[in-house]
Design a protein around this motif. Structure first.
Motif, short mmCIF file in Angstrom:
data_model
loop_
_atom_site.label_atom_id
_atom_site.label_comp_id
_atom_site.label_asym_id
_atom_site.label_seq_id
_atom_site.Cartn_x
_atom_site.Cartn_y
_atom_site.Cartn_z
N MET A 44 -5.63 7.99 -2.20
CA MET A 44 -6.63 6.96 -2.48
C MET A 44 -6.94 6.15 -1.23
O MET A 44 -8.09 5.89 -0.90
CB MET A 44 -6.14 6.04 -3.60
CG MET A 44 -6.17 6.65 -4.98
SD MET A 44 -7.84 6.74 -5.67
CE MET A 44 -8.15 5.00 -5.99
N LEU A 45 -5.88 5.74 -0.52
CA LEU A 45 -6.08 4.94 0.69
C LEU A 45 -6.81 5.73 1.76
O LEU A 45 -7.73 5.23 2.41
CB LEU A 45 -4.73 4.46 1.22
CG LEU A 45 -4.82 3.60 2.49
CD1 LEU A 45 -5.48 2.27 2.19
CD2 LEU A 45 -3.44 3.38 3.10
N PHE A 46 -6.41 7.00 1.95
CA PHE A 46 -7.06 7.87 2.92
C PHE A 46 -8.55 8.00 2.62
O PHE A 46 -9.39 7.87 3.51
CB PHE A 46 -6.37 9.23 2.90
CG PHE A 46 -7.11 10.33 3.61
CD1 PHE A 46 -7.58 10.17 4.90
CD2 PHE A 46 -7.33 11.55 2.97
CE1 PHE A 46 -8.27 11.19 5.54
CE2 PHE A 46 -8.00 12.58 3.61
CZ PHE A 46 -8.48 12.40 4.89
N SER A 174 -13.06 0.96 -4.44
CA SER A 174 -12.05 2.02 -4.28
C SER A 174 -12.39 3.24 -5.13
O SER A 174 -12.30 4.38 -4.66
CB SER A 174 -10.66 1.50 -4.65
OG SER A 174 -10.27 0.44 -3.80
N MET A 175 -12.78 3.01 -6.37
CA MET A 175 -13.13 4.12 -7.25
C MET A 175 -14.35 4.89 -6.73
O MET A 175 -14.36 6.13 -6.68
CB MET A 175 -13.40 3.61 -8.67
CG MET A 175 -12.21 2.99 -9.39
SD MET A 175 -10.78 4.11 -9.52
CE MET A 175 -9.70 3.39 -8.26
N TYR A 246 -6.56 -1.42 4.24
CA TYR A 246 -5.14 -1.23 4.51
C TYR A 246 -4.27 -2.07 3.57
O TYR A 246 -3.22 -1.63 3.11
CB TYR A 246 -4.81 -1.59 5.96
CG TYR A 246 -4.77 -0.42 6.91
CD1 TYR A 246 -3.79 0.57 6.79
CD2 TYR A 246 -5.69 -0.29 7.94
CE1 TYR A 246 -3.73 1.64 7.67
CE2 TYR A 246 -5.65 0.78 8.83
CZ TYR A 246 -4.66 1.74 8.69
OH TYR A 246 -4.61 2.82 9.56
N PHE A 247 -4.72 -3.29 3.27
CA PHE A 247 -3.93 -4.19 2.43
C PHE A 247 -3.86 -3.73 0.98
O PHE A 247 -3.07 -4.27 0.20
CB PHE A 247 -4.50 -5.60 2.49
CG PHE A 247 -4.41 -6.25 3.85
CD1 PHE A 247 -3.50 -5.81 4.79
CD2 PHE A 247 -5.26 -7.30 4.19
CE1 PHE A 247 -3.42 -6.39 6.05
CE2 PHE A 247 -5.18 -7.89 5.45
CZ PHE A 247 -4.26 -7.44 6.39
N THR A 248 -4.69 -2.74 0.61
CA THR A 248 -4.61 -2.22 -0.77
C THR A 248 -3.48 -1.22 -0.95
O THR A 248 -3.17 -0.83 -2.07
CB THR A 248 -5.94 -1.52 -1.16
OG1 THR A 248 -6.14 -0.37 -0.30
CG2 THR A 248 -7.13 -2.46 -1.02
N ALA A 249 -2.85 -0.78 0.15
CA ALA A 249 -1.77 0.21 0.07
C ALA A 249 -0.53 -0.38 -0.60
O ALA A 249 -0.23 -1.56 -0.46
CB ALA A 249 -1.42 0.71 1.47
N LYS A 250 0.21 0.48 -1.29
CA LYS A 250 1.39 -0.02 -2.03
C LYS A 250 2.57 -0.30 -1.11
O LYS A 250 3.47 -1.06 -1.48
CB LYS A 250 1.78 0.96 -3.13
CG LYS A 250 2.16 2.35 -2.66
CD LYS A 250 2.46 3.24 -3.87
CE LYS A 250 2.83 4.66 -3.45
NZ LYS A 250 3.07 5.52 -4.63
N ASN A 251 2.62 0.32 0.09
CA ASN A 251 3.69 0.00 1.04
C ASN A 251 3.27 0.42 2.45
O ASN A 251 2.22 1.06 2.64
CB ASN A 251 5.01 0.69 0.66
CG ASN A 251 4.87 2.19 0.47
OD1 ASN A 251 4.30 2.88 1.31
ND2 ASN A 251 5.39 2.70 -0.65
N GLY A 258 -1.85 7.21 5.62
CA GLY A 258 -3.29 7.23 5.39
C GLY A 258 -4.07 7.02 6.66
O GLY A 258 -5.09 7.67 6.91
N GLY A 259 -3.59 6.12 7.51
CA GLY A 259 -4.27 5.83 8.78
C GLY A 259 -4.28 7.01 9.72
O GLY A 259 -5.29 7.29 10.38
#
Length: 468
Positions: A44-46, A174-175, A246-251, A258-259
């Protein structure tokens, strides 16, 4: 375009509107609205990070550069992906410890409220201007597809993007980004690229007919490559739209993975686009306006049905960038300017409403500016130059140099921004020199003022200790 192609694009737009409506239900807190709840996984982040920078200028511009220069046109998009990757590898770990929502929040924590305010204004203007470029791009695309007046096309395209962004915020963004990422990847890599190569006679025909310079990654020259790296790589490293994703990532591990994937994808995507442009030079050697390379190739080579999918892919690329930068600009204004200075004691529910209203107002402003200038490259060059030249150095110094002071950061951002705008006014908006002037000015002011300020503080401290 046939009715089938148009129907595919209309269905795609309808899906985006539906996602926006669902987003109204999902985004019940400000953190979900602004950061999608901070729980996105790697894929999702990617997809979100990739979608946010592969917009109209990246897609259409890369095909144009492939037509004009060949492989060296790769640097345009790759420099953006490189900036996203480098932020994840070099800065993200230090930044995440502050539990931020915005880039200007970091300036406030590293320096003072004045630096935070200046940073918010500069970053918000940058994000707004990138949104403007995407409104222009989506208008140009819809105008070509449906034969609409350009102004009407910008109103419709911009209106759809801003509709789902205003309602669902980062959840909707995001969706829709994932939908757009999948369509974009399939449209370019599985349809447009192989068909373009087939129509041109294969890669061997490219090497036989095109000049050898078209297969060099340095043909555009060192100066042009450095301009891309300074403007886009540094700009992406301090872009609110990138930080917010980036801040939406879980960790941290998820974010960094993803980066890195984004950097790899940006190279592959830019190669695909420049090769499409090179194929166009063989198939359509007499295109007068090279900005039309991609659309001309699509109309020339794609059959019914696939044409609609590819244009939906281009629309996806443009809309994903527009939605991300619109939300970035409104977040900076709503949180770091309006909430911090005018609505300090509002509840989370009231802040959510304030965020939606701000997004609506910024969306209107973006459309108005787009209708006014109608020039893609002017807006994006100014936006990236101002951001990279004035904000990047204070953030890096603040994170890595303990002697950097609040006073230095404040004056460095103000003076470098003036220098950049002055340079653009004197040398022209297409000049690459002003960003260099801004960065050099920024470094000089940061170092000189910080050292002077630190020495003065040391003297005051010594005097107090001497007097008991």
């Amino acid at each position: 375009m046939t009715s089938l192609d148009m129907m595919i694009i209309i269905i795609y737009f309808a899906v985006l509107v539906i996602v926006g409506i669902i987003g109204t239900i999902k985004a019940k807190t400000s953190e979900v609205y602004i950061l999608a709840g901070r729980n996105l996984g790697v894929f999702m982040l990617f997809g979100c990070l990739t979608a946010v920078f592969l917009g109209g200028s990246s897609t259409i511009g890369s095909a144009q550069l492939g037509y004009e220069t060949g492989f060296s046109g790769v640097w345009f998009v790759f420099s953006m992906g490189l900036g996203i990757t480098l932020f994840g590898l070099l800065l993200l770990k230090r930044v995440t410890g502050y539990r931020l929502m915005t880039i200007s929040e970091l300036l406030g924590k590293l320096f003072n409220v004045e630096s935070k305010l200046i940073g918010a204004v500069v970053a918000a203007i940058y994000a707004l201007m990138v949104s403007v470029t995407q409104v222009i791009a989506i208008g140009a695309l819809l105008s070509a597809i449906f034969d609409w007046n350009l102004i009407f096309a910008m109103l419709i395209g911009g209106g759809i993007v801003f509709f789902y962004t205003i309602l669902g915020g980062m959840w909707s963004v995001s969706m829709t980004d994932i939908i757009q990422f999948v369509i974009m990847t399939a449209g370019i890599f599985l349809i447009m690229l192989p068909i373009s190569l087939s129509k041109a006679g294969g890669f061997s025909e490219l090497t036989a007919q095109l000049p050898s310079s078209y297969f060099s990654f340095s043909a555009i020259g060192f100066r042009e490559i450095m301009q891309y790296l300074l403007t886009f790589t540094l700009g992406m490293m301090v872009g609110q739209d990138i930080w917010q994703r980036y801040f939406t990532a879980k960790n941290l591990k998820t974010a960094r993975t993803g980066g890195v994937l984004v950097g790899i994808y940006s190279f592959l995507y830019s190669m695909a686009m420049v090769i499409i442009g090179m194929c166009a030079l063989i198939i359509l050697p007499n295109i007068e306006n090279t900005q039309n390379v991609f659309t001309s190739m699509a109309f020339e080579t794609l059959p019914t049905g696939l044409l609609g999918v590819v244009f939906a892919a281009v629309a996806a690329a443009i809309m994903s960038t527009a939605s991300g930068t619109l939300l970035a600009s409104s977040t900076l204004i709503a949180k770091d300017i309006l909430k911090d200075h005018y609505f300090k004691n509002i509840t989370d529910k009231q802040f959510l409403l304030l965020s939606r209203i701000t997004t609506f107002v910024i969306g209107i402003i973006a459309i108005v500016i787009a209708l006014w200038i109608q020039e893609l490259l002017v807006a994006i060059d100014v936006a990236y130059a101002l951001l990279a030249g004035s904000v990047f150095i204070p953030i890096v110094f603040g994170l890595f140099w303990k002697r950097a002071t609040s006073k230095a950061a404040f004056y460095a951002m103000i003076i470098s921004a003036v220098v950049i705008l002055g340079g653009l006014a004197m040398e022209g908006l297409s000049s690459s020199n002003p960003i260099l002037y801004g960065i050099v000015t920024n470094i000089i002011v940061m170092v000189a003022v910080s050292l002077t300020d630190s020495q003065n503080k040391d003297k005051v401290t010594d005097a107090k200790e001497a007097n008991g």
